[in-house]
Design an enzyme around this catalytic site. Sequence first.
Site, PDB file in Angstrom:
ATOM      1  N   ASP A   1      13.305  25.253  31.323  1.00 34.59           N
ATOM      2  CA  ASP A   1      12.294  24.000  31.605  1.00 34.59           C
ATOM      3  C   ASP A   1      13.415  23.025  32.603  1.00 34.59           C
ATOM      4  OD1 ASP A   1      10.601  25.343  30.110  1.00 34.59           O
ATOM      5  OD2 ASP A   1      10.714  24.060  28.373  1.00 34.59           O
TER       6      ASP A   1
ATOM      7  N   ASP B   1      -1.851  26.397  24.758  1.00 37.06           N
ATOM      8  CA  ASP B   1      -1.020  25.495  24.197  1.00 37.06           C
ATOM      9  C   ASP B   1      -1.765  25.027  22.953  1.00 37.06           C
ATOM     10  OD1 ASP B   1       0.398  26.170  26.390  1.00 37.06           O
ATOM     11  OD2 ASP B   1       0.520  23.908  27.091  1.00 37.06           O
TER      12      ASP B   1
END
Length: 242
Positions: free
Chosen positions: A134, A14
């Site tokens: 998500d 990330d």
Amino acid sequence: MTPFPEFEVIPAVDMQDGQVVQLVGGERDTATQYGDPVAAARRWVEAGAETLHLVDLDGAFEGERENAAAVDAVLDAVDVDVQLGGGIRTVEDATGLLDRGLDRVVLGTAAVETPEIVAEISETHPDSVVVSLDAKGGEVVVSGWTEGTGLAPAEAATRYEETGACAILFTDVDVEGQKAGVREDVIAEVADAVDIPVIASGGVASVDDVRACKAAGAAAVVVGTALYEGAFTLAEAQRAVE
């Protein structure tokens, strides 16, 4: 070719402001830094990773890809499958990345707002679109986990399977980055709803969590914080699901 014929443990890279970070619960100001993306990518490949999961966090929040140079550097540095999410909003963005050498694009907000984008990209680049769902409080959320959609994850997964997604990346935001463990039943609900691979993400704290993801029917699991903090090694996780 459908990805993940065998269960995979996928390290997360990330990126925020050109650095590898991990966030807690998706909050921008909770970042812990872990250095250079290329160094991290090489480290995981040397440890045995067959796929890397890159996320442009600035892109996810701002809607524009801010870490393109770091992504390019990683693509040049490694010879494994690489998938990228964060800030990919258009067909042109996606196909440009795929033509550059990316193996799969991960679409979240763009897929929710414009579902036909999945079919359009898949038409010219088959098996290249992973749809990121998500979930927070049982609802799919977008725009860096800040906006609810009213969609249940299993229902959304079915919809994207029909539009040509090659896999679903399912993140349980309620446990993301907290090292508190995964929720097997929540993952199973999504995995049971579709025939395409489901990649689990969020909450992995131990090799038992990796096993739980496989037992829930996931085809792969993305691991971030636990690997970076040394809770277990990639090799230990891989052995746990052999």
